[in-house]
Write a protein that holds these residues in place. Structure first.
Motif, PDB file in Angstrom:
ATOM      1  N   SER B  20       0.833  -1.202   0.000  1.00 32.93           N
ATOM      2  CA  SER B  20       0.000   0.000   0.000  1.00 32.93           C
ATOM      3  C   SER B  20       0.867   1.251   0.000  1.00 32.93           C
ATOM      4  O   SER B  20       0.614   2.191  -0.757  1.00 32.93           O
ATOM      5  N   LEU B  21       1.916   1.246   0.818  1.00 41.33           N
ATOM      6  CA  LEU B  21       2.796   2.414   0.864  1.00 41.33           C
ATOM      7  C   LEU B  21       3.434   2.653  -0.503  1.00 41.33           C
ATOM      8  O   LEU B  21       3.483   3.774  -0.998  1.00 41.33           O
ATOM      9  N   GLY B  22       3.894   1.567  -1.127  1.00 38.58           N
ATOM     10  CA  GLY B  22       4.543   1.678  -2.440  1.00 38.58           C
ATOM     11  C   GLY B  22       3.580   2.075  -3.538  1.00 38.58           C
ATOM     12  O   GLY B  22       3.988   2.562  -4.586  1.00 38.58           O
ATOM     13  N   TYR B  23       2.306   1.864  -3.287  1.00 38.31           N
ATOM     14  CA  TYR B  23       1.297   2.270  -4.266  1.00 38.31           C
ATOM     15  C   TYR B  23       1.228   3.793  -4.330  1.00 38.31           C
ATOM     16  O   TYR B  23       1.028   4.381  -5.376  1.00 38.31           O
ATOM     17  N   PHE B  24       1.447   4.410  -3.179  1.00 39.06           N
ATOM     18  CA  PHE B  24       1.351   5.864  -3.136  1.00 39.06           C
ATOM     19  C   PHE B  24       2.704   6.558  -3.267  1.00 39.06           C
ATOM     20  O   PHE B  24       2.795   7.646  -3.808  1.00 39.06           O
ATOM     21  N   ASN B  25       3.728   5.944  -2.740  1.00 39.96           N
ATOM     22  CA  ASN B  25       5.071   6.526  -2.875  1.00 39.96           C
ATOM     23  C   ASN B  25       6.080   5.395  -3.047  1.00 39.96           C
ATOM     24  O   ASN B  25       6.326   4.622  -2.116  1.00 39.96           O
ATOM     25  N   ILE B  26       6.646   5.340  -4.218  1.00 41.53           N
ATOM     26  CA  ILE B  26       7.492   4.208  -4.587  1.00 41.53           C
ATOM     27  C   ILE B  26       8.749   4.097  -3.710  1.00 41.53           C
ATOM     28  O   ILE B  26       9.302   3.010  -3.547  1.00 41.53           O
ATOM     29  N   LEU B  27       9.153   5.204  -3.094  1.00 37.81           N
ATOM     30  CA  LEU B  27      10.377   5.151  -2.279  1.00 37.81           C
ATOM     31  C   LEU B  27      10.251   4.182  -1.104  1.00 37.81           C
ATOM     32  O   LEU B  27      11.240   3.654  -0.599  1.00 37.81           O
ATOM     33  N   PHE B  28       9.026   3.921  -0.684  1.00 40.96           N
ATOM     34  CA  PHE B  28       8.814   2.973   0.420  1.00 40.96           C
ATOM     35  C   PHE B  28       9.261   1.564   0.051  1.00 40.96           C
ATOM     36  O   PHE B  28       9.396   0.704   0.923  1.00 40.96           O
ATOM     37  N   ALA B  29       9.473   1.334  -1.248  1.00 42.56           N
ATOM     38  CA  ALA B  29       9.917   0.006  -1.696  1.00 42.56           C
ATOM     39  C   ALA B  29      11.204  -0.401  -0.988  1.00 42.56           C
ATOM     40  O   ALA B  29      11.450  -1.586  -0.752  1.00 42.56           O
ATOM     41  N   THR B 117       9.552   5.014 -14.876  1.00 44.16           N
ATOM     42  CA  THR B 117       8.592   5.025 -13.761  1.00 44.16           C
ATOM     43  C   THR B 117       7.486   3.999 -13.983  1.00 44.16           C
ATOM     44  O   THR B 117       6.305   4.333 -14.005  1.00 44.16           O
ATOM     45  N   ALA B 118       7.885   2.755 -14.164  1.00 46.20           N
ATOM     46  CA  ALA B 118       6.890   1.687 -14.340  1.00 46.20           C
ATOM     47  C   ALA B 118       7.289   0.502 -13.486  1.00 46.20           C
ATOM     48  O   ALA B 118       8.456   0.310 -13.173  1.00 46.20           O
ATOM     49  N   VAL B 119       6.287  -0.284 -13.117  1.00 40.70           N
ATOM     50  CA  VAL B 119       6.539  -1.516 -12.371  1.00 40.70           C
ATOM     51  C   VAL B 119       6.466  -2.655 -13.383  1.00 40.70           C
ATOM     52  O   VAL B 119       5.559  -2.692 -14.218  1.00 40.70           O
ATOM     53  N   LYS B 120       7.482  -3.519 -13.348  1.00 38.75           N
ATOM     54  CA  LYS B 120       7.501  -4.618 -14.329  1.00 38.75           C
ATOM     55  C   LYS B 120       7.080  -5.904 -13.634  1.00 38.75           C
ATOM     56  O   LYS B 120       7.758  -6.383 -12.733  1.00 38.75           O
ATOM     57  N   LEU B 121       5.953  -6.468 -14.075  1.00 38.58           N
ATOM     58  CA  LEU B 121       5.458  -7.692 -13.436  1.00 38.58           C
ATOM     59  C   LEU B 121       5.948  -8.920 -14.183  1.00 38.58           C
ATOM     60  O   LEU B 121       5.972  -8.938 -15.418  1.00 38.58           O
ATOM     61  N   PHE B 122       6.309  -9.939 -13.464  1.00 37.61           N
ATOM     62  CA  PHE B 122       6.813 -11.197 -14.043  1.00 37.61           C
ATOM     63  C   PHE B 122       7.952 -10.927 -15.028  1.00 37.61           C
ATOM     64  O   PHE B 122       8.093 -11.613 -16.017  1.00 37.61           O
ATOM     65  N   TRP B 123       8.722  -9.903 -14.768  1.00 35.09           N
ATOM     66  CA  TRP B 123       9.894  -9.521 -15.542  1.00 35.09           C
ATOM     67  C   TRP B 123       9.530  -9.214 -16.998  1.00 35.09           C
ATOM     68  O   TRP B 123      10.356  -9.196 -17.872  1.00 35.09           O
ATOM     69  N   THR B 124       8.243  -9.012 -17.268  1.00 39.03           N
ATOM     70  CA  THR B 124       7.807  -8.858 -18.658  1.00 39.03           C
ATOM     71  C   THR B 124       6.828  -7.694 -18.847  1.00 39.03           C
ATOM     72  O   THR B 124       7.039  -6.845 -19.714  1.00 39.03           O
ATOM     73  N   PHE B 125       5.763  -7.686 -18.034  1.00 41.07           N
ATOM     74  CA  PHE B 125       4.674  -6.736 -18.296  1.00 41.07           C
ATOM     75  C   PHE B 125       4.887  -5.419 -17.550  1.00 41.07           C
ATOM     76  O   PHE B 125       4.959  -5.395 -16.327  1.00 41.07           O
ATOM     77  N   LYS B 126       4.950  -4.341 -18.332  1.00 42.75           N
ATOM     78  CA  LYS B 126       5.150  -3.026 -17.712  1.00 42.75           C
ATOM     79  C   LYS B 126       3.808  -2.423 -17.291  1.00 42.75           C
ATOM     80  O   LYS B 126       2.883  -2.345 -18.087  1.00 42.75           O
ATOM     81  N   ALA B 132       3.083   7.087  -8.262  1.00 37.39           N
ATOM     82  CA  ALA B 132       3.809   6.863  -7.007  1.00 37.39           C
ATOM     83  C   ALA B 132       5.151   7.601  -6.973  1.00 37.39           C
ATOM     84  O   ALA B 132       5.867   7.550  -5.975  1.00 37.39           O
ATOM     85  N   TYR B 133       5.460   8.301  -8.077  1.00 36.44           N
ATOM     86  CA  TYR B 133       6.711   9.064  -8.131  1.00 36.44           C
ATOM     87  C   TYR B 133       6.440  10.452  -7.582  1.00 36.44           C
ATOM     88  O   TYR B 133       6.363  11.424  -8.307  1.00 36.44           O
ATOM     89  N   THR B 134       6.303  10.502  -6.266  1.00 39.84           N
ATOM     90  CA  THR B 134       5.857  11.760  -5.652  1.00 39.84           C
ATOM     91  C   THR B 134       7.011  12.606  -5.108  1.00 39.84           C
ATOM     92  O   THR B 134       6.892  13.812  -4.995  1.00 39.84           O
ATOM     93  N   VAL B 135       8.106  11.943  -4.748  1.00 40.14           N
ATOM     94  CA  VAL B 135       9.244  12.713  -4.233  1.00 40.14           C
ATOM     95  C   VAL B 135      10.304  12.751  -5.318  1.00 40.14           C
ATOM     96  O   VAL B 135      10.976  11.765  -5.595  1.00 40.14           O
ATOM     97  N   THR B 136      10.391  13.891  -5.986  1.00 36.65           N
ATOM     98  CA  THR B 136      11.286  13.974  -7.144  1.00 36.65           C
ATOM     99  C   THR B 136      12.651  14.556  -6.775  1.00 36.65           C
ATOM    100  O   THR B 136      13.528  14.654  -7.614  1.00 36.65           O
TER     101      THR B 136
END
Ligand code: SF4
Ligand code: SF4
Ligand code: SF4
Lengths: 72, 190
Positions: B20-29, B117-126, B132-136
């Motif tokens: 959930s945190l990463g959904y809103f701000n990716i830095l939480f990853a 600024t994309a999440v890649k699922l299963f190393w394939t799907f962007k 979520a790129y809120t802190v630039t």
């Protein structure tokens, strides 16, 4: 009085994930060295909960005498 | 005799909070590094599989979801899924993908690749994740690593959810790279 049945772990298949630890109502299972799960024979009541949850299916419920025979 | 619940029995909440945190701000990853480093430290310091056995939120989540829906699959996974060849093969694959993600981060750091600024699922799907790129203001490589790491965490959780539905709840644990590594460390120490 000790139960008739007891759980026994097939060490060569166990991945020591701990799913059985969570499921055991008697806290009879542990992973003492982190390599495999081990059943405490004094605590186990042979209920089979661990065996039903184990993702690799490596726990069998056997008769206590068989367990003793296996050890000898 | 009923077992009393311990604080760590509620750790299934952690992956939910994390995603959930990463959904809103990716830095939480970056917080996911805890799940990477802590198990290795515990296993390396003689604590065995305490992480898997007690503190892993993901493992607990896979156990809790089927319970919640009262639908626990009883089917044991096929033998190859927990064979050493597959487990160690998957670990190597996973580490290679981790390495490639670190390399991608380096390229952004060195200025030879631009931030994606994309999440890649299963190393394939962007999947576009720009929101979520809120802190630039942080360096681009820090953000790039976040996207890469979040992708890895989300992908592995999705695989875990799929095998949880197809087989016994904690089937992911049979080939989870962290589980394989920590068991490997314990075996080596023995
Ligand atoms: S659930 Fe099965 S594989 Fe996991 S630790 Fe227990 S016996 Fe081993
Ligand atoms: S059979 Fe029941 S009491 Fe014995 S180890 Fe398994 S879950 Fe625990
Ligand atoms: S095997 Fe992986 S998912 Fe399962 S408890 Fe261990 S670290 Fe967590």
């Amino acid at each position: 009085m000790k139960s008739k049945n007891i759980a026994t772990v097939n060490k060569s298949v166990c991945v020591s994930c701990g799913a059985c630890l969570d499921a055991c109502p008697m806290s009879a299972i542990s992973t003492p060295d982190g390599c495999y799960a081990k059943v405490n024979e004094d605590l186990c009541v042979g209920c089979g909960k661990c065996s039903r949850i184990c993702p690799t299916g490596c726990i069998s419920i056997i008769k206590r005498e068989e367990q003793q025979n296996e050890e000898n | 005799m009923k077992k009393t619940k311990k604080w760590y029995d509620y750790l299934w909440i952690w992956p939910i909070v994390y995603f959930s945190l990463g959904y809103f701000n990716i830095l939480f990853a970056w917080l996911g590094m805890i799940d990477f480093i802590v198990p290795l430290i515990i296993a390396g310091c003689g604590g065995g599989k305490a992480f898997c056995n007690r503190y892993c939120g993901r493992g607990k989540l896979f156990a809790v979801i089927p319970k919640l829906f009262k639908k626990e699959n009883k089917k044991v996974a096929p033998g190859w899924m927990y064979s050493n060849i597959f487990r160690y093969g998957f670990l190597i694959f996973f580490l290679t993908m981790f390495g490639s993600m670190v390399y991608q981060t380096y390229l952004v750091f060195a200025g030879s690749a631009s931030l994606k600024t994309a999440v890649k699922l299963f190393w394939t799907f962007k999947v576009p994740w720009k929101r979520a790129y809120t802190v630039t203001s942080v360096p681009a490589w820090v953000t790039q690593f976040s996207y890469g790491f979040y992708s890895l965490m989300l992908t592995s959780t999705l695989i875990g959810l799929i095998v949880m539905a197809l087989y016994r709840p904690r089937t992911w644990c049979t080939f989870c790279p962290m589980g394989t590594m920590t068991q490997g460390i314990c075996k080596l120490k023995k």
